[in-house]
Design an enzyme around this catalytic site. Structure first.
Site, PDB file in Angstrom:
ATOM      1  N   LYS A 184       9.170   3.994   0.605  1.00  0.00           N
ATOM      2  CA  LYS A 184       8.091   4.845   0.107  1.00  0.00           C
ATOM      3  C   LYS A 184       8.152   6.250   0.749  1.00  0.00           C
ATOM      4  CE  LYS A 184       7.085   1.419  -2.408  1.00  0.00           C
ATOM      5  NZ  LYS A 184       6.043   0.421  -2.330  1.00  0.00           N
TER       6      LYS A 184
HETATM    7  C1  LIG Z   1       5.493  -0.984  -2.805  1.00  0.00           C
HETATM    8  C2  LIG Z   1       4.383  -1.223  -3.735  1.00  0.00           C
HETATM    9  C3  LIG Z   1       3.329  -2.105  -3.461  1.00  0.00           C
HETATM   10  C4  LIG Z   1       3.338  -3.075  -2.324  1.00  0.00           C
HETATM   11  O1  LIG Z   1       3.548  -2.522  -1.102  1.00  0.00           O
HETATM   12  P1  LIG Z   1       4.232  -3.375   0.091  1.00  0.00           P
HETATM   13  O2  LIG Z   1       4.076  -2.467   1.252  1.00  0.00           O
HETATM   14  O3  LIG Z   1       5.646  -3.623  -0.292  1.00  0.00           O
HETATM   15  O4  LIG Z   1       3.456  -4.624   0.250  1.00  0.00           O
HETATM   16  C5  LIG Z   1       2.261  -2.152  -4.332  1.00  0.00           C
HETATM   17  N1  LIG Z   1       2.241  -1.394  -5.432  1.00  0.00           N
HETATM   18  C6  LIG Z   1       3.237  -0.565  -5.757  1.00  0.00           C
HETATM   19  C7  LIG Z   1       3.136   0.249  -7.000  1.00  0.00           C
HETATM   20  C8  LIG Z   1       4.354  -0.455  -4.927  1.00  0.00           C
HETATM   21  O5  LIG Z   1       5.348   0.365  -5.260  1.00  0.00           O
END
Ligand SMILES: *Cc1c(COP(=O)(O)O)cnc(C)c1O
Length: 404
Positions: free
Chosen positions: A189
Site C-alpha cells: 500500500k
Molecule cells: C489491502 C486491502 C484491504 C485489506 O487490508 P489488509 O491490511 O491486507 O488486511 C482491504 N480493502 C482493500 C481495498 C485493500 O486493498
C-alpha cells in the site's frame, strides 16, 4: 531497459531509510514496544489525522482489522445488511460476516470498477445498516450521490481507502467524506509497515467505540475500566508505528509522483486502439495505487489475456482481472463456510440478499474481463513508465498485425 521494474514487494519499489531506522532504534532503546505505554503509535495517529484533516485516527493491526473495527463501531444487529462491492479485497468483506451482518453486493460501473449511487440504490432495504464503498486502485467513487442516498436513509458510509491514500473527490480527501474511513498499511500500500491499518472519523462516539474495539473494549485511562463489550486486540505495535510514522512526511510527494507518472503513461497510450487508461472524473484525484488498463477484446485480438501474456514475456508483472473472481464466487460465500457447520450469519439473510447470479452483475463481469493491472509504485521513474508504454505499444501492435 534491461533492469526489472521496481517492485513494492522489496526494496526496489519501497523507500525505507534512515528515518525509519532512527525511529525504530528509538523505540527499541525505550524498551516499550506496546502502544498502550508507548508514544509512537499515538504520534502516528495524530499525524495521520492532521494529514487528512479529521478529528480522530486510530491505528490497528491490518486493513482487515480496520474494516472490522468500523463495522463493529456501527454495531449492526445480526442479519442486518451492509451494501458492498464484490470487486474488493476480502478484508473488506469478511469482517461484515464476523460481526453477524450480511454483505449485499452492488454491481460496479465497468468503466471505473467502482460502485455508484445507481448500483447501490437497488440493494437498499429495510435491513440496510450501512453502505461500504471501495475506492478501487485509488480512483475515488463518485461520493456526493452516494452520501445523498445514505443521508436520506440515515445510515453511515464506510469508505475503504486501502488503495486510495490522499485521493480526492471534489477537493476533499477520501476517508473524510463518509462516516468512517479505513486504510491498510500492508506491504503493497502507499504507506506500509508490513501489516497494519487505520480508521478515521469525525464522529466522537464512533471514535470512542473504535478505540475500545481495538483494545478488547478495555477503556485505558478510564476511571473504572472494564471489558465493556465483545472486542479483540487489534493494536499496532510501536515497532510498526515507527516505520509507518517515518513515511508520513514523504507520503504527499510519493502520491504526487504516482500521479505524474500516470499522466505520462496515459498520454503515451492515447490513440492506442482497444486500450484505455483509467477513467478519472474531472472533479477527482486518483491516487494510483495501481495503473489499470481496460482492454477491449473486440478491438485488440486476444484481449486482456493475450496482452497480459505478452507483457509478462517482457518481465512486466501484468495481472489480468485484478481478482480472479468476484467475492461472491469465492467458497466462503458459495458454500457459506463460517462458524462450524452453522452457516451463520447467512442463515439470517433474505434469499434476495444472497442472489449471486452473474446476470445481476453485468458491470462486474464486463470489468473483470477487460482489466489488466500493471505494477506501479513510488519508485517508478520516467524511464520505467516509458518502458511500460513501449512494451504495451509493441505487444498491441504485434497482436493486431498477427490477426490481420
Ligand atoms: C489491502 C486491502 C484491504 C485489506 O487490508 P489488509 O491490511 O491486507 O488486511 C482491504 N480493502 C482493500 C481495498 C485493500 O486493498
Amino acid at each position: 531497459m534491461n533492469e526489472p521494474l521496481p517492485s513494492d514487494q522489496d526494496a526496489s519499489g519501497r523507500s525505507f531509510g534512515d528515518g525509519e531506522l532512527a525511529l525504530l532504534a528509538e523505540v527499541l532503546r525505550s524498551g516499550t514496544l506496546c502502544s498502550t505505554r508507548g508514544s509512537v503509535v499515538r504520534s502516528f495517529e495524530r499525524r495521520f489525522a492532521e494529514t487528512l484533516g479529521v478529528r480522530h485516527a486510530w491505528a490497528c493491526s491490518s486493513g482487515t482489522a480496520a474494516f472490522h473495527t468500523a463495522v463493529a463501531a456501527i454495531d449492526p444487529e445480526p442479519g442486518d445488511e451492509i451494501v458492498a462491492s464484490p470487486v474488493t479485497d476480502m478484508g473488506a468483506l469478511a469482517p461484515i460476516l464476523y460481526q453477524g451482518a450480511i454483505p449485499v453486493f452492488a454491481d460496479i460501473d465497468a468503466a471505473t470498477c467502482n460502485v455508484t449511487a445507481a448500483t447501490i440504490e437497488p440493494c437498499l432495504g429495510a435491513r440496510t445498516r450501512a453502505i461500504a464503498v471501495t475506492h478501487l486502485f485509488g480512483n475515488p467513487c463518485d461520493m456526493r450521490p452516494i452520501l445523498d442516498l445514505a443521508r436520506g436513509r440515515g445510515i453511515p458510509v464506510i469508505e475503504d481507502c486501502a488503495q486510495a491514500f490522499l485521493a480526492r473527490d471534489r477537493g476533499r480527501t477520501v476517508g473524510t467524506l463518509g462516516t468512517i474511513g479505513v486504510f491498510s498499511l500492508q506491504q503493497g500500500k502507499h504507506v506500509t509497515c508490513g501489516e497494519g491499518g487505520l480508521v478515521v472519523t469525525d464522529d466522537d462516539a464512533l471514535a470512542r467505540r473504535m478505540n475500545l474495539f481495538i483494545n478488547k473494549a478495555w477503556g485505558y485511562g478510564d476511571p473504572h475500566p472494564d471489558h465493556t463489550f465483545l472486542a479483540l486486540n487489534y493494536r499496532l505495535s510501536e515497532l510498526q508505528g515507527a516505520v509507518a510514522l517515518a513515511q508520513l512526511p514523504r507520503l504527499a510527494a510519493f502520491v504526487a509522483r504516482r500521479i505524474a507518472n500516470a499522466a505520462r503513461l496515459t498520454a503515451a497510450l492515447r490513440n492506442l486502439p482497444g486500450i484505455g487508461a483509467p477513467q478519472v472524473r474531472p472533479e477527482s484525484v486518483h491516487a494510483y495505487w495501481r495503473f489499470c488498463l481496460r482492454v477491449d477484446s473486440e478491438v485488440l485480438p486476444g484481449g486482456v489475456v493475450a496482452l497480459g501474456a505478452r507483457l509478462r514475456e517482457r518481465g512486466i508483472a501484468a495481472a489480468p482481472r485484478y481478482i480472479q473472481k468476484p467475492a461472491f464466487a469465492c467458497e466462503v460465500f458459495q458454500q457459506q463456510r463460517t462458524f462450524g457447520a452453522s452457516r451463520w450469519p447467512f442463515t439470517l439473510a433474505r434469499p434476495e440478499a444472497l442472489d449471486y447470479r452473474p446476470c445481476r452483475f453485468p458491470g462486474v463481469v464486463a470489468a473483470l474481463d477487460s482489466l489488466l493491472v500493471l505494477p506501479w509504485n513510488e519508485r517508478f521513474e520516467e524511464k520505467h513508465v516509458d518502458f511500460l508504454a513501449a512494451c504495451i505499444h509493441e505487444a498491441a501492435g504485434g497482436l493486431m498485425r498477427e490477426a490481420a
